[in-house]
Motif scaffolding. Structure first.
Motif, PDB file in Angstrom:
ATOM      1  N   ILE A  26       0.848  -1.191   0.000  1.00 48.65           N
ATOM      2  CA  ILE A  26       0.000   0.000   0.000  1.00 48.65           C
ATOM      3  C   ILE A  26       0.883   1.240   0.000  1.00 48.65           C
ATOM      4  O   ILE A  26       2.066   1.177   0.374  1.00 48.65           O
ATOM      5  N   GLN A  28       0.719   5.647   0.770  1.00 45.70           N
ATOM      6  CA  GLN A  28       0.027   6.858   1.218  1.00 45.70           C
ATOM      7  C   GLN A  28       0.774   8.066   0.665  1.00 45.70           C
ATOM      8  O   GLN A  28       2.008   8.077   0.627  1.00 45.70           O
ATOM      9  N   GLY A  61      -2.643  -0.813  -2.927  1.00 39.21           N
ATOM     10  CA  GLY A  61      -3.751  -0.048  -2.373  1.00 39.21           C
ATOM     11  C   GLY A  61      -3.307   1.373  -2.059  1.00 39.21           C
ATOM     12  O   GLY A  61      -2.164   1.605  -1.652  1.00 39.21           O
ATOM     13  N   TYR A  63      -3.843   5.238  -0.207  1.00 37.22           N
ATOM     14  CA  TYR A  63      -4.383   6.098   0.845  1.00 37.22           C
ATOM     15  C   TYR A  63      -3.915   7.525   0.580  1.00 37.22           C
ATOM     16  O   TYR A  63      -2.803   7.736   0.086  1.00 37.22           O
ATOM     17  N   GLY A  98      -9.870   5.749  -6.202  1.00 31.99           N
ATOM     18  CA  GLY A  98     -10.204   4.544  -5.459  1.00 31.99           C
ATOM     19  C   GLY A  98      -9.462   4.402  -4.151  1.00 31.99           C
ATOM     20  O   GLY A  98      -9.219   3.274  -3.688  1.00 31.99           O
ATOM     21  N   ARG A 100      -8.511   4.102  -0.313  1.00 27.51           N
ATOM     22  CA  ARG A 100      -9.188   3.382   0.761  1.00 27.51           C
ATOM     23  C   ARG A 100      -9.539   4.283   1.937  1.00 27.51           C
ATOM     24  O   ARG A 100     -10.310   3.881   2.814  1.00 27.51           O
ATOM     25  N   GLY A 101      -8.953   5.477   1.976  1.00 33.71           N
ATOM     26  CA  GLY A 101      -9.265   6.410   3.048  1.00 33.71           C
ATOM     27  C   GLY A 101      -8.473   7.687   2.897  1.00 33.71           C
ATOM     28  O   GLY A 101      -7.432   7.719   2.236  1.00 33.71           O
ATOM     29  N   CYS A 133     -15.405   8.590  -0.051  1.00 32.00           N
ATOM     30  CA  CYS A 133     -14.216   7.905   0.457  1.00 32.00           C
ATOM     31  C   CYS A 133     -14.184   8.108   1.968  1.00 32.00           C
ATOM     32  O   CYS A 133     -14.467   9.217   2.445  1.00 32.00           O
ATOM     33  N   ASP A 201      -8.713   1.581  11.612  1.00 22.47           N
ATOM     34  CA  ASP A 201      -8.721   1.337  10.172  1.00 22.47           C
ATOM     35  C   ASP A 201      -7.335   1.371   9.545  1.00 22.47           C
ATOM     36  O   ASP A 201      -7.129   0.813   8.463  1.00 22.47           O
TER      37      ASP A 201
END
Length: 268
Positions: A26, A28, A61, A63, A98, A100-101, A133, A201
């Motif tokens: 992931i 960020q 993923g 963020y 898309g 995730r947060g 989101c 989360d």
């Protein structure tokens, strides 16, 4: 192999390449200037659509961290109103890729203000937002009138947020450096947070350059700061959430921290 997604905070120009350089699951990143009020932009070549395709192809993923200037709790209209606008813009843009947060700091009110006003400002912010989101509120390290430094404040913040329409889409991001520097014991913090929020989360796993309860937000690589490695691992295991490292050293430093986590979580 650990089932927890592990990653890092990376440069926004090519977060996919940055994730690969760190063997990360992931990534960020910011969408624009973290210290400015301009709206979000997509630095990735080809824009949002290309970033979505690249992330899907790489299995990475995404963020988004909201700009640091955002403070929706403040009683200062010249900061609170632009903060709400910028947070909404960031959430909308994050949904385009898309994400995730969207991680945002809890903010603060002035020293002379009643903190209840800050909690209520959070409630109003959530009620007025469109949230395609999730918004993940992050605990912070310093400030005497912070909304999310200590757990008693987080409990009152959470009550206000969950009372708002749309509050069920708000999540929590636990930062280890921030809780350590903020004066909360890491050995029990996950259980205490979950007792309040019912959820974690995302974890920001960071060592701290400074002592317990220093109020100073200065991250360090694992093993080079003031937080015991066993305490970091205990938080990550107990939280059971995806992990982002925001440590120094670029790909080498963060890659080593991700590898350390992966090895120890796998029992190697």
């Amino acid at each position: 192999m650990t089932s927890l997604p592990l990653g890092a905070h990376v440069d926004q120009e090519d977060p996919i390449a940055e994730a690969r350089a760190r063997s990360a699951d992931i990534a960020q990143f910011f969408l624009g200037d973290p210290q400015g009020w301009k709206g979000p932009k997509f630095a990735y070549e080809g824009g949002a659509e290309a970033l979505v395709a690249a992330a899907n192809d790489a299995g990475v993923g995404l963020y988004v961290h909201a700009p640091y200037v955002i403070n929706v709790a403040t009683t200062n209209n010249r900061i609170r109103i632009p903060s709400r606008k910028l947070l909404q813009q960031t959430v909308t843009a994050a949904a385009e890729i898309g994400a995730r947060g969207v991680i945002v700091h809890g903010g603060h009110v002035s020293k002379s203000d009643d903190p209840e006003v800050g909690f209520d400002n959070w409630r109003k912010c959530i009620e007025r937002m469109d949230m395609p989101c999730p918004v993940l509120i992050e605990n912070t390290a310093g400030g005497d009138n912070a909304m999310a430094r200590h757990l008693d404040r987080i409990e009152r913040l959470w009550a206000a947020v969950t009372d708002a329409e749309g509050g069920d889409t708000v999540g929590f991001c636990l930062d280890t450096c921030h809780f350590h520097a903020g004066g909360e014991e890491l050995t029990t913090v996950v259980d205490r947070v979950k007792a309040i929020t019912g959820r974690i989360d995302l974890v920001h796993a960071n060592d701290s350059q400074d002592a317990f309860d220093s109020g100073r937000d200065r991250h360090a690589n694992f093993g080079s700061g003031k937080i015991a490695g066993d305490d970091l691992l205990a938080v990550v295991r107990a939280a059971g959430a995806p992990v982002i490292v925001e440590t120094p050293g670029g790909a080498d430093g963060q890659g080593a921290d991700i590898d350390w986590l992966r090895r120890h979580l796998d029992g190697r």
